[in-house]
Design a protein around this motif. Sequence first.
Motif, PDB file in Angstrom:
ATOM      1  N   ARG A 110       0.881  -1.080  -0.185  1.00  0.00           N
ATOM      2  CA  ARG A 110       0.062  -0.021  -0.087  1.00  0.00           C
ATOM      3  C   ARG A 110       0.812   1.249  -0.067  1.00  0.00           C
ATOM      4  O   ARG A 110       0.823   1.977   0.969  1.00  0.00           O
ATOM      5  CB  ARG A 110      -0.914   0.033   1.101  1.00  0.00           C
ATOM      6  CG  ARG A 110      -2.139  -1.253   1.025  1.00  0.00           C
ATOM      7  CD  ARG A 110      -3.156  -0.498   0.141  1.00  0.00           C
ATOM      8  NE  ARG A 110      -3.590   0.723   0.212  1.00  0.00           N
ATOM      9  CZ  ARG A 110      -4.433   1.372   1.111  1.00  0.00           C
ATOM     10  NH1 ARG A 110      -5.171   0.222   1.583  1.00  0.00           N
ATOM     11  NH2 ARG A 110      -4.868   2.410   1.012  1.00  0.00           N
ATOM     12  N   SER A 111       1.504   1.572  -1.118  1.00  0.00           N
ATOM     13  CA  SER A 111       2.388   2.663  -1.243  1.00  0.00           C
ATOM     14  C   SER A 111       1.741   3.932  -1.232  1.00  0.00           C
ATOM     15  O   SER A 111       2.272   4.869  -0.639  1.00  0.00           O
ATOM     16  CB  SER A 111       3.284   2.442  -2.337  1.00  0.00           C
ATOM     17  OG  SER A 111       2.344   2.476  -3.553  1.00  0.00           O
ATOM     18  N   ASP A 112       0.352   3.847  -1.444  1.00  0.00           N
ATOM     19  CA  ASP A 112      -0.654   5.081  -1.207  1.00  0.00           C
ATOM     20  C   ASP A 112      -0.676   5.295   0.191  1.00  0.00           C
ATOM     21  O   ASP A 112      -0.601   6.792   0.704  1.00  0.00           O
ATOM     22  CB  ASP A 112      -1.725   4.865  -2.179  1.00  0.00           C
ATOM     23  CG  ASP A 112      -2.494   3.671  -1.349  1.00  0.00           C
ATOM     24  OD1 ASP A 112      -1.916   2.789  -0.985  1.00  0.00           O
ATOM     25  OD2 ASP A 112      -3.543   4.011  -1.230  1.00  0.00           O
ATOM     26  N   ALA A 113      -0.880   4.431   1.117  1.00  0.00           N
ATOM     27  CA  ALA A 113      -0.940   4.640   2.448  1.00  0.00           C
ATOM     28  C   ALA A 113       0.306   4.836   3.117  1.00  0.00           C
ATOM     29  O   ALA A 113       0.282   5.372   4.307  1.00  0.00           O
ATOM     30  CB  ALA A 113      -1.744   3.712   2.925  1.00  0.00           C
ATOM     31  N   TYR A 114       1.319   4.112   2.794  1.00  0.00           N
ATOM     32  CA  TYR A 114       2.392   4.176   3.745  1.00  0.00           C
ATOM     33  C   TYR A 114       3.584   4.734   2.816  1.00  0.00           C
ATOM     34  O   TYR A 114       4.371   3.921   2.040  1.00  0.00           O
ATOM     35  CB  TYR A 114       2.901   2.671   3.987  1.00  0.00           C
ATOM     36  CG  TYR A 114       1.459   2.042   4.719  1.00  0.00           C
ATOM     37  CD1 TYR A 114       1.087   2.489   5.905  1.00  0.00           C
ATOM     38  CD2 TYR A 114       1.276   0.870   4.220  1.00  0.00           C
ATOM     39  CE1 TYR A 114      -0.114   2.014   6.348  1.00  0.00           C
ATOM     40  CE2 TYR A 114      -0.009   0.263   4.772  1.00  0.00           C
ATOM     41  CZ  TYR A 114      -0.386   0.701   5.893  1.00  0.00           C
ATOM     42  OH  TYR A 114      -1.406  -0.106   6.512  1.00  0.00           O
ATOM     43  N   HIS A 115       3.759   5.904   2.787  1.00  0.00           N
ATOM     44  CA  HIS A 115       4.412   6.730   1.742  1.00  0.00           C
ATOM     45  C   HIS A 115       5.598   7.387   2.323  1.00  0.00           C
ATOM     46  O   HIS A 115       6.431   8.225   1.584  1.00  0.00           O
ATOM     47  CB  HIS A 115       3.725   7.618   1.045  1.00  0.00           C
ATOM     48  CG  HIS A 115       2.845   8.838   1.866  1.00  0.00           C
ATOM     49  ND1 HIS A 115       3.484   9.632   2.503  1.00  0.00           N
ATOM     50  CD2 HIS A 115       1.480   8.583   2.223  1.00  0.00           C
ATOM     51  CE1 HIS A 115       2.421  10.243   3.250  1.00  0.00           C
ATOM     52  NE2 HIS A 115       1.254   9.502   3.037  1.00  0.00           N
ATOM     53  N   SER A 119       4.114   7.733   8.311  1.00  0.00           N
ATOM     54  CA  SER A 119       2.991   6.896   7.970  1.00  0.00           C
ATOM     55  C   SER A 119       3.213   5.336   8.209  1.00  0.00           C
ATOM     56  O   SER A 119       2.342   4.533   8.150  1.00  0.00           O
ATOM     57  CB  SER A 119       2.391   7.134   6.334  1.00  0.00           C
ATOM     58  OG  SER A 119       3.494   7.209   5.399  1.00  0.00           O
ATOM     59  N   PRO A 124      -2.775   1.723  11.061  1.00  0.00           N
ATOM     60  CA  PRO A 124      -2.615   1.038   9.792  1.00  0.00           C
ATOM     61  C   PRO A 124      -4.031   1.391   8.906  1.00  0.00           C
ATOM     62  O   PRO A 124      -4.978   1.862   9.500  1.00  0.00           O
ATOM     63  CB  PRO A 124      -2.688  -0.415  10.054  1.00  0.00           C
ATOM     64  CG  PRO A 124      -2.282  -0.655  11.465  1.00  0.00           C
ATOM     65  CD  PRO A 124      -2.537   0.553  12.012  1.00  0.00           C
ATOM     66  N   ALA A 125      -3.729   1.273   7.491  1.00  0.00           N
ATOM     67  CA  ALA A 125      -5.146   1.794   6.782  1.00  0.00           C
ATOM     68  C   ALA A 125      -6.222   0.723   6.955  1.00  0.00           C
ATOM     69  O   ALA A 125      -6.025  -0.243   7.301  1.00  0.00           O
ATOM     70  CB  ALA A 125      -4.587   1.588   5.382  1.00  0.00           C
ATOM     71  N   ASP A 127      -8.642  -0.553   5.267  1.00  0.00           N
ATOM     72  CA  ASP A 127      -8.656  -1.632   4.318  1.00  0.00           C
ATOM     73  C   ASP A 127      -7.519  -2.487   3.862  1.00  0.00           C
ATOM     74  O   ASP A 127      -7.296  -2.865   2.797  1.00  0.00           O
ATOM     75  CB  ASP A 127      -9.461  -0.937   3.140  1.00  0.00           C
ATOM     76  CG  ASP A 127      -8.502   0.190   2.273  1.00  0.00           C
ATOM     77  OD1 ASP A 127      -7.463   0.611   3.175  1.00  0.00           O
ATOM     78  OD2 ASP A 127      -8.690   0.680   1.226  1.00  0.00           O
ATOM     79  N   ASP A 128      -6.437  -2.411   4.761  1.00  0.00           N
ATOM     80  CA  ASP A 128      -5.336  -3.077   4.430  1.00  0.00           C
ATOM     81  C   ASP A 128      -5.453  -4.349   4.352  1.00  0.00           C
ATOM     82  O   ASP A 128      -6.124  -5.347   5.391  1.00  0.00           O
ATOM     83  CB  ASP A 128      -4.167  -2.560   5.698  1.00  0.00           C
ATOM     84  CG  ASP A 128      -2.681  -3.229   5.239  1.00  0.00           C
ATOM     85  OD1 ASP A 128      -2.685  -4.209   4.642  1.00  0.00           O
ATOM     86  OD2 ASP A 128      -1.821  -2.481   5.283  1.00  0.00           O
TER      87      ASP A 128
END
Length: 269
Positions: A110-115, A119, A124-125, A127-128
């Motif tokens: 999830r490079s969008d969430a953990y950038h 983060s 955690p996101a 929807d991970d």
Amino acid sequence: MPIVTEDAAALPGGYRHIVLSPHLDDAALSCGGLIARATAAGEPVLVVNVCSGSPPPDAQFSPFAQSLHERWGLPPDAVVSHRRAEDAVALRVLGADALLWPALDAIYRRSDAYHDETSLFAVPAVDDPLRGVVIDLVALLARRYPQADFYLPLAVGMHVDHQLVFTAATAALLDAGAAVAYYEDFPYARQAGAVAQRLALIGHANLAPRLVPLDGALLAAKIAAITAYASQLAALFGSAEAMPAAVTAYAAQVAQPPLSYAERLWVRL
């Protein structure tokens, strides 16, 4: 020769200890002494490397992932294979078998969430997908090895992968009635107050500390195993040369007389 496989069906029966390692180094870093102690006593140990999958060949890495690759000194297309090879050497030192699960590390998953660093060490996101992966994996292992003791990360330091393994595996194992203990995530646990802060966050009234005694030989085995993770040592300890002293100091810090060295687990009351 220890077994290293991606196929859970290829594993033998009879594991007494199963260590869930979010990444390809966490088991040795955090409870390498426990693993060495168990295997020396003839008790089979399985290390489950949860996030050891390789990104697809056409993966586009985020700037954050690229910066980590550079820090580790590894080419992007060989990061996971190189880290798997390091882990195989480390677990051979400790005498443990390894199950390599194909879940992706957070920076690839999830490079969008953990950038960035912030983060990656945050909530955690929602929807991970790692949650569902861990629940299914642990349920499978608990059915196959009902007599095994399971060891999970306490998630000291708050890395999202550690948090997800902690919460998802705890739920699955308690539902299965399995024996659960939590290891202190090293080297995050070295930070002053980090363990106490994590315990306060999760509510520790139902947890108690349990020490795993380490003699000089077991401590040396742990250090030798950690040495195998050459790509990670500078990022984790500042330099490879600084690692043995850091490991030794923490093992001495958590020990209580008459012990000289120990690892500390947290077990459910």
